[in-house]
Design an enzyme around this catalytic site. Structure first.
Site, PDB file in Angstrom:
ATOM      1  N   HIS A  76      -6.078   2.618   1.722  1.00  0.00           N
ATOM      2  CA  HIS A  76      -5.251   3.773   2.105  1.00  0.00           C
ATOM      3  C   HIS A  76      -5.773   4.491   3.356  1.00  0.00           C
ATOM      4  O   HIS A  76      -5.027   4.728   4.304  1.00  0.00           O
ATOM      5  CB  HIS A  76      -5.185   4.794   0.965  1.00  0.00           C
ATOM      6  CG  HIS A  76      -4.698   4.227  -0.328  1.00  0.00           C
ATOM      7  ND1 HIS A  76      -3.652   3.346  -0.403  1.00  0.00           N
ATOM      8  CD2 HIS A  76      -5.107   4.410  -1.600  1.00  0.00           C
ATOM      9  CE1 HIS A  76      -3.440   3.030  -1.662  1.00  0.00           C
ATOM     10  NE2 HIS A  76      -4.315   3.659  -2.406  1.00  0.00           N
TER      11      HIS A  76
ATOM     12  N   ASP B 167       0.904  -1.143   0.000  1.00  0.00           N
ATOM     13  CA  ASP B 167       0.000   0.000   0.000  1.00  0.00           C
ATOM     14  C   ASP B 167       0.950   1.202   0.000  1.00  0.00           C
ATOM     15  O   ASP B 167       1.587   1.489   1.015  1.00  0.00           O
ATOM     16  CB  ASP B 167      -0.879   0.030   1.252  1.00  0.00           C
ATOM     17  CG  ASP B 167      -1.833   1.213   1.226  1.00  0.00           C
ATOM     18  OD1 ASP B 167      -1.492   2.227   0.584  1.00  0.00           O
ATOM     19  OD2 ASP B 167      -2.904   1.144   1.838  1.00  0.00           O
ATOM     20  N   HIS B 168       1.060   1.870  -1.156  1.00  0.00           N
ATOM     21  CA  HIS B 168       2.146   2.852  -1.273  1.00  0.00           C
ATOM     22  C   HIS B 168       1.983   4.020  -0.296  1.00  0.00           C
ATOM     23  O   HIS B 168       2.940   4.722  -0.014  1.00  0.00           O
ATOM     24  CB  HIS B 168       2.305   3.341  -2.718  1.00  0.00           C
ATOM     25  CG  HIS B 168       1.206   4.220  -3.192  1.00  0.00           C
ATOM     26  ND1 HIS B 168       0.050   3.727  -3.739  1.00  0.00           N
ATOM     27  CD2 HIS B 168       1.081   5.556  -3.196  1.00  0.00           C
ATOM     28  CE1 HIS B 168      -0.726   4.738  -4.046  1.00  0.00           C
ATOM     29  NE2 HIS B 168      -0.136   5.862  -3.743  1.00  0.00           N
TER      30      HIS B 168
END
Ligand code: NAP
Length: 488
Positions: free
Chosen positions: A240, A177-178
């Site tokens: 996110h 999950d960047h």
């Protein structure tokens, strides 16, 4: 400035989907930056793999062009570019067939770190994982990296976890999950657990509420059909925003260790109450003078999928009892901005004639942690307005924009993908989601989406370039609160 970069161990990194958009725009440019910074050791190799029948030289040309397109601000020399491209190899491979697997097996080195980046659709994850083991390519500690979306709902996430678990142990699976790779997100942990200042106040006794905003100014641009099957809840909140919420709300882990951190995040997800329908506002953007509407973009005039969502959430534990968390995310909003705001309570009693809320001072401290743009934090404090005229109170920000405060060190900081890929090579899973976390997030999300489906209601509409539907403002006003401005 002296470089603090320590080269990682030698590695072979295979990028399945090495010709795709993600590989060209994110993964390979990130690796190139790490290369230019001296973090990739000489013995590192990157192997692109996809069905396209390219030679190694054609692949290097393709990636060379992609790097030049992606890295306009990079001042890397032609020499660096040539040296980086020389580390690239390419193998035509079919994830679902027999083509290419023996060739891959023949070139992988067993004595270096092996990482396999699955930059392909999730329907291919199982096929690739199976073949990596069947052809005895992946060693015991080989790492696999999988991209979002990790499932579409709880059953599909469970299936995906079970499929990967047949071939790889959990300590080898890196679910990206960047958002977790962003500098400010890690700084949130440093701020909370590296200082005495905030943690004693980080609870319902002192915090009035928390706001988490991830606003985008673009629409679903070219991804309409995919997005319409997903919506803001699945595309942004389940992953996110949920991760940001967890890092904000979690208890201090006993150490900064992957499982200790992820255990605490999991407890937050499990303590999240199911929101009542009146705690949720969904919206779809309207057309503007020069832009099409959500319904046009997704080519589905009957779509009931949300391009915006605002939620009022409660965490059922001692720390947060009575402190709501407001989350919002959406497309085609006024600006592109992500931040977490901790709104502290007002002092219980004012000794000043100019009471809180008068003379410009609100009396309530506000800590905002900006993820983008201008990563940084600011803390709003109340002070005396300088000059004559008695004790008039005003609010001023103690602003720390990282780029200003830390100069080169901040502006040269690696981006999220750079950090996360290097963490894969180092074998550090702290910033990656564990399988049970992903499942818990879906277990919370699914019933909410089921309720919408049953109600079959259209989302509210909102103007392109606005802050979302009116009803999202009302959600806050009902509680005597308001959203922070979406700054342009
Ligand atoms: P893409 O541009 O469509 O690329 C897909 C890649 O997979 C291509 O290299 C394709 O090459 C390869 N491929 C397809 N079928 C294959 C097969 N049977 N065997 C071997 N290779 C195969 O997709 P993308 O945008 O890069 O996205 C990849 C994954 O990352 C998706 O799951 C996406 O949801 C996720 N993701 C993407 C982004 C992004 O910004 N793009 C962001 C977050 C997550 P060939 O056709 O030559 O085989």
């Amino acid at each position: 400035m002296v470089s603090r970069v320590i080269p990682v161990e030698p590695f072979d990194l295979v990028i399945f989907g090495g010709t795709g958009d993600l590989a060209r725009r994110k993964i390979l440019p990130s690796l190139f930056r790490r290369f230019c910074d001296g973090q990739m050791p000489d013995q590192a190799r990157i192997i692109g793999a996809a069905r396209s029948d390219l030679t190694v030289s054609q692949y290097r040309d393709l990636i060379g062009q992609a790097l030049q397109d992606a890295l306009d601000k990079c001042d890397c020399s032609d020499e660096n570019l040539a040296a980086f491209l020389a580390c690239l190899n390419y193998i035509p491979i079919d994830a679902k067939g027999t083509n290419g697997w023996d060739d891959l097996a023949a070139i992988m080195r067993p004595d270096v770190v092996q990482a396999y980046y699955f930059s392909v659709g999730p329907s291919l994850f199982g096929d690739i994982a199976k073949r990596l083991k069947k052809h005895k390519i992946a060693g015991k500690d080989a790492r696999i990296v999988v991209e979002k979306p990790f499932g579409h709902d709880l059953p599909s996430a469970r299936d995906l976890n079970a499929t990967l678990a047949k071939h790889f142990e959990e300590h080898c699976i890196y679910r990206i999950d960047h958002y977790l790779g962003k500098e400010t997100v890690q700084n949130l942990m440093a701020l909370r657990f590296g200082n005495m200042l905030f943690e004693p106040l980080w609870n319902a006794q002192y915090v009035d509420h928390v706001q988490i905003t991830v606003a985008e100014d673009i629409g679903v641009d070219g991804r309409g059909a995919y997005y319409d099957n997903s919506g803001a809840m699945r595309d942004m909140v389940q992953n996110h925003l949920m991760q940001l919420l967890c890092l904000t709300a979690m208890e201090p882990p006993s150490k900064f260790d992957p499982d200790a951190v992820r255990d605490e995040k999991l407890k937050v997800i499990r303590a999240l109450e199911a929101p009542h329908p009146s705690d949720i506002v969904r919206g779809q953007y309207l057309a503007s003078e020069d832009k099409t509407s959500y319904l046009e973009d997704c080519e589905n005039p009957d779509s009931k999928t949300e391009s915006f969502i605002a939620l009022r959430l409660h965490i059922a534990n001692w720390r947060w009892n009575g402190t709501p968390f407001y989350l919002r995310t959406g497309k085609r909003l006024k600006s592109r901005m992500s931040e977490i705001v901790i709104q502290f309570k007002e002092p219980p009693h004012s000794i000043f004639e100019s009471a809180p809320g008068q003379g410009g001072g609100q009396g309530a401290n506000e800590l905002s942690i900006r993820l983008q743009p201008d990563e940084g934090m600011d803390l709003k404090v109340t002070i005396k307005e300088p000059g004559m005229g008695g004790m008039r109170l005003i609010d001023v920000p103690l602003d720390m924009t990282f780029a200003e405060a830390l100069g080169e060190q901040a502006t040269d900081a690696p981006d999220a993908y750079e950090r996360l890929i290097m963490d894969v090579i180092r074998g550090n899973q702290t910033l990656f989601m564990r399988g049970d976390e992903v499942e818990a997030a879906w277990a919370w999300t699914d019933p909410i989406i089921d309720t919408w489906k049953a109600a079959d209601e259209r989302p509210y509409t909102y103007e392109t370039g606005s802050t979302g539907p009116e009803e999202a403002l009302i959600l806050m006003h009902q509680d005597g609160r308001r959203w922070r401005d979406l700054k342009v």
